[in-house]
Design an enzyme around this catalytic site. Structure first.
Site, PDB file in Angstrom:
ATOM      1  N   ASN A 242       0.840  -1.178   0.148  1.00 59.96           N
ATOM      2  CA  ASN A 242      -0.077   0.019  -0.030  1.00 59.96           C
ATOM      3  C   ASN A 242       0.753   1.258  -0.008  1.00 59.96           C
ATOM      4  O   ASN A 242       1.823   1.427   0.670  1.00 59.96           O
ATOM      5  CB  ASN A 242      -0.908  -0.130   1.276  1.00 59.96           C
ATOM      6  CG  ASN A 242      -1.794   1.154   1.273  1.00 59.96           C
ATOM      7  OD1 ASN A 242      -2.750   1.337   0.806  1.00 59.96           O
ATOM      8  ND2 ASN A 242      -1.389   2.142   2.317  1.00 59.96           N
ATOM      9  N   GLU A 243       0.558   2.186  -0.968  1.00 55.30           N
ATOM     10  CA  GLU A 243       1.326   3.419  -1.252  1.00 55.30           C
ATOM     11  C   GLU A 243       2.554   3.421  -0.639  1.00 55.30           C
ATOM     12  O   GLU A 243       3.011   4.189   0.316  1.00 55.30           O
ATOM     13  CB  GLU A 243       0.444   4.315  -0.047  1.00 55.30           C
ATOM     14  CG  GLU A 243      -1.154   4.510  -0.312  1.00 55.30           C
ATOM     15  CD  GLU A 243      -1.766   5.420   0.416  1.00 55.30           C
ATOM     16  OE1 GLU A 243      -2.824   5.821  -0.035  1.00 55.30           O
ATOM     17  OE2 GLU A 243      -1.354   5.890   1.432  1.00 55.30           O
ATOM     18  N   PRO A 244       3.616   2.833  -1.505  1.00 48.52           N
ATOM     19  CA  PRO A 244       4.786   2.899  -1.271  1.00 48.52           C
ATOM     20  C   PRO A 244       5.534   3.994  -1.325  1.00 48.52           C
ATOM     21  O   PRO A 244       6.845   4.385  -0.993  1.00 48.52           O
ATOM     22  CB  PRO A 244       5.353   2.116  -2.466  1.00 48.52           C
ATOM     23  CG  PRO A 244       4.457   1.893  -3.498  1.00 48.52           C
ATOM     24  CD  PRO A 244       3.009   2.100  -2.513  1.00 48.52           C
TER      25      PRO A 244
END
Length: 593
Positions: A242-244
């Site tokens: 998620n959302e690196p």
């Protein structure tokens, strides 16, 4: 980062239009059932399952199961910032910068796994308890499950404080400029995708005393319990974290350092994100070859632009290796048109890397390109009802810093984020599907929320989005936006599955979506939106092999969230009719011959 089912008496068209002001604005809506026919993916009617935060409508609170059932969902995602650190072995997760960098039971408790055990050592929960609770709920709701798996690198071992203080001031456990201190290191576990054969077979009762968490063991646990993705009860999709772009990035006094700067102490780089995604995708496909993989779950436009384009008011800061990727063909596909993708070069880089890795592995490693969308221009009701147009409409230039000339992004052009990403997919990894695994236009307490939510669902269907899962409180007018598509009459009646051409003469005034069903091709459904705060006359022109005669109408407007039966039509002539649309309204027409 929630209708009435009683139809009113049909009225003649002349009486219906009798109250229309001579000065009322009008918009033409044209529908052609033979053109632009395409299947609408049912998975766009989806919802996130509260891995982050509280006070959202869940399984057991604020209406609970019945409330979720009334939305008639088709997909659910268990994902979010805290899922980046979810340890499936014992249910612990770390909240990162969202909540004092605390390791706690948030994911497990909110996902419905109950309270942790405080008398069983590290065994706070049974293995995978949150995943089991989530997927059992999905099976009860008959929805597709999308499950987020971690790739960042570390997971918490134990609960530091079950109830951290409401203020993080002075709460410095886990905090260090160089990552976890020597003392805290013992509280972190290392993620390993593939358990070494020397350690024995995969277990559904993992060892809690070692320093590793094996993701193939987590997948094996789920497959043993539910079957693989091809079975009726199996989990169908996995998201590659998620959302690196927010794990850990450049920061100053005005910008936080990201969501997980302690779990992931080094600045995020493009190469590391790509490598971690390829590695986990390979493990997933080895364990369940038919399971769908989603990635990279970028947080929004800036992440798509250059992974972590942090704006400090004067310039944008990119990862250390960005110069290696901000090159052709990723910038403009060697066309010289720097606006071909509106600067979303990271998206192209990722797609290309996943394609190359797939070719080397002789199997598709990425099935669905996923991103998140929280609009920068929906702070009030006037902007909110227009903000959805940034997904596709070249003529709409949102009033945000992203589109301002001189900031280096779209420079005064419309964002067209879905349209541009579809072009990127076609150019860099054809046949990859597109998903928006988090989005929220706001407005649950205002009718503008129903307009934005309904417009978003219409756009997703019309533009061929594969899956979309709303993140937030699907209550109030947001729930109305769902129900106008999925439960408009209180009997779970839904917008059909085959989209057809539907055009509005003025996109600023209104929007229109139309669809038919293979099971009932003689019925046409139209959803029309009046964005204006005054009543508007909708002039409908339909091209169809058979003439329609009657229409039932449902709608939402004003200050009540209820979807109610509106005045119907009984004498449609030559597939043309006009209808007085209330101010700020969404109407669902069901036309029959």
């Amino acid at each position: 980062m929630r209708p009435n089912d009683v139809m009113k008496v049909l009225m003649p068209l002349g009486l219906l239009l009798g109250g229309v002001s001579a000065h009322a604005q009008s918009t033409s809506f044209t529908i052609n059932t033979s053109l632009e026919r395409k299947a609408i993916s049912p998975l766009i009617y989806g919802y996130n399952a509260y891995a982050d935060g509280t006070n959202r409508a869940g399984w057991e609170n604020q209406g609970g199961q019945a409330s979720l059932q009334s939305l008639n969902l088709a997909s659910r995602r268990l994902g979010g910032n805290s899922m980046t650190s979810y340890n499936w072995e014992n249910g612990v997760s770390n909240s990162g910068e969202d909540w004092c960098n605390s390791s706690n039971a948030a994911v497990s408790a909110v996902a419905g796994a109950g309270n942790p055990s405080t008398a069983a050592g590290l065994a706070y929960y049974a293995p995978g308890a949150a995943l089991v609770s989530f997927h059992d709920q999905s099976l009860s709701l008959n929805t597709y499950s999308l499950l987020q798996l971690p790739v960042a690198g570390k997971l918490p071992k134990d609960i530091v404080n079950l109830y951290p203080p409401s203020s993080c001031q002075g709460y410095d456990l886990w905090q260090s400029s160089a990552g976890p201190s020597n003392i805290d290191t013992a509280r972190w576990l290392t993620i390993v995708n593939d358990k070494p054969a020397s350690l024995g077979s995969l277990s559904t009762a993992p060892t809690l005393s070692d320093d590793f968490v094996y993701l193939d063991e987590e997948l094996n646990f789920l497959i043993q319990k539910y079957g693989n993705s091809q079975t009726a009860s199996g989990i169908k999709g996995y998201e590659l974290d998620n959302e690196p772009d927010l794990w850990h990035h450049w920061a100053d006094a005005n910008n936080g350092s990201g969501t997980h700067p302690n779990l992931y102490p080094a600045f995020t780089t493009v190469a590391d994100v790509v490598q971690k995604n390829i590695a986990l995708a390979s493990t997933i496909k080895r364990m369940d070859s038919s399971a769908q993989t989603y990635g990279p779950a970028i947080s929004g436009y800036l992440g798509l632009f250059s992974l972590w384009a942090v704006w400090d008011g004067t310039q944008s800061h990119q990862p250390a290796d960005w110069s290696s990727y901000n090159v052709e063909p990723f910038v403009s596909n060697s066309t010289g048109d720097r606006y071909r993708y509106n600067g979303m070069t990271m998206a192209n880089t990722y797609l290309s890397a996943m394609k190359n890795a797939s070719q080397q592995a002789n199997k598709r490693l990425l099935d669905v390109f996923s991103f998140h969308y929280y609009p920068q221009a929906s702070y009030n009701s006037i902007d909110r009802v227009q903000a959805t147009r940034s997904l596709w409409d070249a003529s709409y230039v949102e009033p945000s810093w992203i589109t301002q000339t001189g900031n280096g992004f779209t420079d005064g052009r419309g964002l067209q984020i879905v349209t541009k990403l579809k072009q990127a997919i076609n150019d860099f990894y054809p046949d990859t599907k597109l998903a928006i695994t988090e989005y929220n236009f706001g407005g649950k307490d205002d009718v503008s929320g129903a307009i934005a939510q309904a417009d978003a669902l219409g756009i997703f269907g019309k533009q061929g989005v594969y899956l979309a899962t709303y993140f937030g409180d699907a209550e109030g007018f947001v729930a109305s936006g769902f129900k106008i598509f999925r439960n408009y009459d209180g009997r779970m009646s839904s917008f059909p599955e085959i989209s057809v051409q539907a055009l509005a003469s003025n996109n600023a005034n209104g929007a229109v979506y139309a669809a038919v069903s293979a099971a009932d091709p003689s019925t046409l459904h139209i959803i029309a939106i009046n964005r204006l705060t005054t009543a508007m006359t909708g002039n409908f022109q339909i091209t169809n092999p058979v003439n329609f005669k009657t229409a039932q109408v449902w709608g939402v407007s004003g200050t009540t969230t209820a979807i109610t039966a509106q005045t119907g039509l009984s004498n449609i002539k030559s597939n043309k009719f006009s209808y007085r649309m209330p101010a700020s309204s969404v109407l669902h027409f069901v036309l029959k011959p």
